[in-house]
Scaffold this motif. Structure first.
Motif: not given
Length: 112
Positions: A10, A12, A29, A31, A76, A78, A82-85, A110-111
């Motif tokens: 995903t 964002i 935002d 998705e 961002k 997902r 977890k959410t990452w950047r 890792h965000y």
């Protein structure tokens, strides 16, 4: 041997949804599910190089499908719950010279 297949990630993205009373843009935002993204742990050498150059610790490298036209720079994402950047410039190869389904790669940290 089976075919290589990625997962759904995903993305964002901030999308302009209007203007405030002062004429400044309002963002929300959005998705976007991108299918067939390869996710691989970043190599130790790449982790050290990215940390030295940018101060950010690369955890995973994403391989983006050839037909994808989304902007992956500083977004961002997902996956794995977890959410990452993403960070850095996405690297893109010449589509016709790459035999598989992916021609772009981007690193993520890792965000939280």
């Amino acid at each position: 041997m089976g075919m290589i297949k990625g997962i759904a990630v995903t993305l964002i993205d901030n999308v302009e949804t209007g203007k405030n009373p002062f004429g400044n843009p309002i963002y929300e935002d959005k998705e976007i599910v991108v299918n067939n993204v390869l996710v691989s742990p970043t190599s130790s050498d790449d982790i050290v190089n990215q940390l030295t150059l940018t101060g950010k610790k690369a955890i995973y490298t994403l391989a983006i499908p050839k037909k994808d036209t989304h902007d992956w720079e500083n977004k961002k994402v997902r996956f794995f719950g977890k959410t990452w950047r993403t960070f850095g410039e996405p690297l893109e190869g010449i589509e016709e010279l790459i035999p598989l389904d992916w021609n772009k790669k981007v690193t993520v940290e890792h965000y939280g």
